[in-house]
Design a protein around this motif. Sequence first.
Motif, mmCIF file in Angstrom:
data_model
loop_
_atom_site.group_PDB
_atom_site.id
_atom_site.type_symbol
_atom_site.label_atom_id
_atom_site.label_comp_id
_atom_site.label_asym_id
_atom_site.label_seq_id
_atom_site.Cartn_x
_atom_site.Cartn_y
_atom_site.Cartn_z
ATOM 1 N N THR A 40 5.467 10.197 5.573
ATOM 2 C CA THR A 40 5.177 10.380 6.994
ATOM 3 C C THR A 40 4.924 11.842 7.314
ATOM 4 O O THR A 40 4.002 12.173 8.077
ATOM 5 N N ARG A 41 5.728 12.714 6.740
ATOM 6 C CA ARG A 41 5.571 14.153 7.000
ATOM 7 C C ARG A 41 4.221 14.650 6.512
ATOM 8 O O ARG A 41 3.522 15.379 7.222
ATOM 9 N N ARG A 42 3.842 14.271 5.306
ATOM 10 C CA ARG A 42 2.578 14.746 4.745
ATOM 11 C C ARG A 42 1.382 14.234 5.553
ATOM 12 O O ARG A 42 0.426 14.967 5.804
ATOM 13 N N LEU A 89 0.841 -1.196 0.000
ATOM 14 C CA LEU A 89 0.000 0.000 0.000
ATOM 15 C C LEU A 89 0.875 1.244 0.000
ATOM 16 O O LEU A 89 1.975 1.244 0.546
ATOM 17 N N TYR A 90 0.367 2.304 -0.597
ATOM 18 C CA TYR A 90 1.050 3.597 -0.493
ATOM 19 C C TYR A 90 0.007 4.704 -0.341
ATOM 20 O O TYR A 90 -1.109 4.582 -0.864
ATOM 21 N N PRO A 103 -4.771 15.244 3.035
ATOM 22 C CA PRO A 103 -5.770 14.228 2.643
ATOM 23 C C PRO A 103 -5.121 13.181 1.740
ATOM 24 O O PRO A 103 -4.298 13.516 0.875
ATOM 25 N N HIS A 104 -5.474 11.940 1.950
ATOM 26 C CA HIS A 104 -4.875 10.894 1.140
ATOM 27 C C HIS A 104 -5.754 9.646 1.138
ATOM 28 O O HIS A 104 -6.582 9.448 2.031
#
Length: 312
Positions: free
Chosen positions: A154-156, A107-108, A162-163
């Motif tokens: 990780t930072r975002r 997953l990403y 939103p992701h």
Amino acid sequence: MPNVSTTTNQDQPTPTVRFAPSPNGLLHVGHVRSAVLNWRYAADLGGIFLLRIEDIDIGRARPEYEAAIFEDLAWLGIGWPAPVRRQSEHFADYEAALTELRKLDLLYPAFMSRSEAQAQVRKIESTGQSWPRDPDGAAHYPGDDRNLPSAERTRRIADGAPHAWRLDMKAALKGLGTTLLWDEHGEGPAGETGKIAADPAAWGDVALARRDFPASYHLAVTVDDAIQDITDVIRGQDLFAATSVHRLLQQLLGLPVPRYRHHSLVLDSTGRKLSKSDGAASIASLRDEGVTPADVMNRAGVADIRLGEPSA
């Protein structure tokens, strides 16, 4: 993953099917076709017919629509055992599956919004280049953020970006080492039956969860079918191609594989499948007009159809 049976359907003595509507509108004749085919199949084989409420989209699900589902099915003479599985009560099951896929590094986090992804695809296509589309006609996700460094991801996420969580399709297929198949006993769109070769790559990097949406249809239905020991998935032809994604998820998560029976759809006068969003006449409205359950089953084309041989 939650505890599920790891036996194959040949080891399960009791045929188990499910009808799984979403409570975001009223049932129509197309739903009746699927519900009756499932219910009658279980009855003929001495099996179990389960009702599942697919209310994972809590923003659109309404309790009054769930109550209407119960009323419509009971009016048709269809019964089911309690308790009913509601997806909204089992988010932990879907998160457990996502955790397993993360452990496999499949997953990403995808940070592009739908509009951003669509704009990028349009820009590419405007140059005359083709862009792959899934069996439903939607453009594949561009996947620019598939290779972002872990620290940047990780930072975002920590910053609240939103992701969605998307399946890295190439990575998922790379480690399989086998052709995925499923047993088809229904009426595929082109008449396919027997051993069907799955083609999950046709779907690109499918989204399996969003920040405000704990699981996609693909993930939730695959996990639910395993947990409920579904031996036969009986559903419309419009979901035939999606079975490729479900077979891949079953393989990656070590889940049992049911048999599949994709039935023909009930179409309107223009040849389109009936849809809540297109204002298809509801069962409730037909009942109010004095239409009988037998009449509704005739309209659904299931008055005399049986998928299983009656049990002794």
